[in-house]
Design a protein around this motif. Sequence first.
Motif, mmCIF file in Angstrom:
data_model
loop_
_atom_site.group_PDB
_atom_site.id
_atom_site.type_symbol
_atom_site.label_atom_id
_atom_site.label_comp_id
_atom_site.label_asym_id
_atom_site.label_seq_id
_atom_site.Cartn_x
_atom_site.Cartn_y
_atom_site.Cartn_z
ATOM 1 N N ASN A 1 0.844 -1.202 0.000
ATOM 2 C CA ASN A 1 0.000 0.000 0.000
ATOM 3 C C ASN A 1 0.871 1.241 0.000
ATOM 4 O OD1 ASN A 1 -2.092 -1.837 0.532
ATOM 5 N ND2 ASN A 1 -1.670 -1.656 2.721
ATOM 6 N N LYS A 2 0.229 2.344 -0.327
ATOM 7 C CA LYS A 2 0.939 3.603 -0.205
ATOM 8 C C LYS A 2 0.682 4.173 1.181
ATOM 9 C CE LYS A 2 -0.195 5.815 -4.187
ATOM 10 N NZ LYS A 2 -0.016 6.898 -5.153
ATOM 11 N N THR A 3 1.725 4.729 1.748
ATOM 12 C CA THR A 3 1.577 5.316 3.083
ATOM 13 C C THR A 3 1.080 6.740 2.956
ATOM 14 O OG1 THR A 3 3.572 4.082 3.602
ATOM 15 C CG2 THR A 3 2.803 5.621 5.260
ATOM 16 N N HIS A 4 0.248 7.142 3.882
ATOM 17 C CA HIS A 4 -0.148 8.541 3.953
ATOM 18 C C HIS A 4 -0.411 8.885 5.404
ATOM 19 C CE1 HIS A 4 -2.827 12.033 2.356
ATOM 20 N NE2 HIS A 4 -2.016 12.398 3.317
ATOM 21 N N THR A 5 0.491 9.634 6.003
ATOM 22 C CA THR A 5 0.248 10.090 7.372
ATOM 23 C C THR A 5 0.274 11.604 7.378
ATOM 24 O OG1 THR A 5 2.625 9.975 7.848
ATOM 25 C CG2 THR A 5 1.308 8.058 8.418
ATOM 26 N N ARG B 1 4.641 -3.845 -4.092
ATOM 27 C CA ARG B 1 3.486 -3.118 -4.613
ATOM 28 C C ARG B 1 2.697 -3.952 -5.614
ATOM 29 N NH1 ARG B 1 3.557 2.528 -4.411
ATOM 30 N NH2 ARG B 1 1.586 2.363 -5.502
#
Lengths: 170, 481
Positions: B48-52, B155
Amino acid sequence: LQSVEGRQIEEVVLSIFHTLLFHRTTGKFHYKREGTYSIGTVGFIDKDCDFIDFTFVRCSSNELDQALKREISAFKDGLRNSEGPLTGQITLEFYQRKKTRWPFPSECIPWEVWTIKLNVVTLTNEYERQICREKVGEILGEKVSHQTSGPPNASVAATMRKLFKDTLAL
Amino acid sequence: MKHTFLLRMSTETKITPQSQQDKKDLEKFIKFLALKSIQVIVQSRLGNKTHTKCKPQSTGSDWFNLAIKDNAEVLAEAKKHISNQLPTIGTSMCVEVSLRTAEGDSMILEIWCLGMNDRCDTNAKVHYAVYNRMGLLLKSLICMCRVTPAYKLARKQGSDFGIFYRIFYGAANLSALGEGFESLRVGSVATPIGTITLTAAYRTKLAIPDRRASNSTPMAVKDDHFQTSPKRLSARHCNQSSSGLEKDVFAQYSVTQSQDLCTSTFSTSPPDSTCIQAPQTDCKPHKYTQPINVTTVNRTRTSSESKPTSLPDTPGSFSSGQKRGAFVTTEKSPPDQGDVFPVDIPFMSLLQEHTPCEPPKNKSLVAAKKASVDQPTDQTASTGSNKSNSSQLSATDDFVMVELKPAFAKTNSCSDLGVFYRECQAAAPLLTFDDCVKTENIPNELFQNELSDQLHLYEEQLFVFDDFVKSLQEDCSDSSS
């Protein structure tokens, strides 16, 4: 000097500059009372490139992203509209602003200067494009690992010595 | 928790520098550095792509002023290892990332090591200097995790292969990464008790030998890749349960089958610690289209040089797996021969549906296809040989080369690709050498003479240069002192 396709210019520069900025961004400082402060938290986002096989990390700040994109977009337009061999460079400079005595304006002391030199090429077929897409991705990977694993705990003296030598191209 | 701690820090350090408290805090920092490193590494391999989000005010869990979310499963696993032991001098904490295909092949992709050496920096201030540098180290790690080949594989993971991780203490066995592995230095932080180092080594040859070559034509191998999960799951499941030293949580490839697949045994890793799959956060069908999955699998099977890291890759193990599959699961399709080598019709429909819209993927894909085309029918031969076998080409060419090949590849010759590849790789000759070749021997000699004269001249003037450098170094030391 890296050869890239016209449509890759933006992503090449963005991925390098964003990685640098992420690495050098601290959380927001809050001074509470004398001698004490707290630091905020830096969030980050994975960003996939459309035209390069590469994913980079940037701070989760849209303002920063937009500011960077604005500059890079101008650079790209300038590069694409210029005549003759399409070569150009763009620089990211980290500097310290130092106040000086009136009436002199404040002094800017560069701390780090990162320059990307690009050569824009035109590729004729999809196969070449695919190769270029992978190759640029690989090179960006190398650049990122070079950037982020620089000398640790370098003292100011050592940094200055290095800067001095770099300046004289030694 | 950490927030209040931050507020305390500046006053405390003044009173008792290098105190017992500092030592305790340093241990705590190292512990959380290890925990967060594991989170960063494993989360980057989830696919997954990280988004924080940035937060102006840190909260208790925001260690190192970085928004790294804790994945509960990973945290629980990490704590098991961290609670008893921390990385110390001579004992590194390693996170091993490996790939397993649906067929049960596996290989170690990379090993990240958090270690410590004996270079102590007694002046390093635990509060802030060390803490901030640990944050920087984590940032480096975040960036580096996206650079190694395993990231792209992660990915693309789906029903064809999954990415797993394992945490352990001790020396990493780098030979498991195959020939030509590369090392990365992520960074280091000097502390009063030693320098913490974070390094990685990763595989560059992403290939698993094909263990079914003896049973099937290349066509059938391909065919199997196109199959949707139910049929293959039974085979994979069997392979898992056929051996078993170690407990393993396997990927959940679809919601319906996840119950059957939660735990099963594996013999693939050393028995000393648990191997857990990077948890899939979504169990939805994979977003990548099938041809891309096929591409990645093909790529992993490209060269037959690297060894499988652990599974007993004999044809026998596969067939025994098949038998067990019938008992273990209640799959819709019995694990008969069609399970492994399905009939042509579903394959053809899949091919027609997907392949025309796929662009030529890349150079390595072409190489991969060629390699799979070239797989000899003999199992033993397949482990070492990349030579072409033209008798097999007609069947596979229809499938592989015609649909996916780059525009300028020819239809029937195995050497064309090699020639083309060499042409692409070979650098253009220098103009000077060009001239030499054109004008043959005499100018060549002249050129060489000129060159040696020049070299001689430079060598004579070497001391001038040395002096110059020396003077500069003196300048440097003057200016720095």
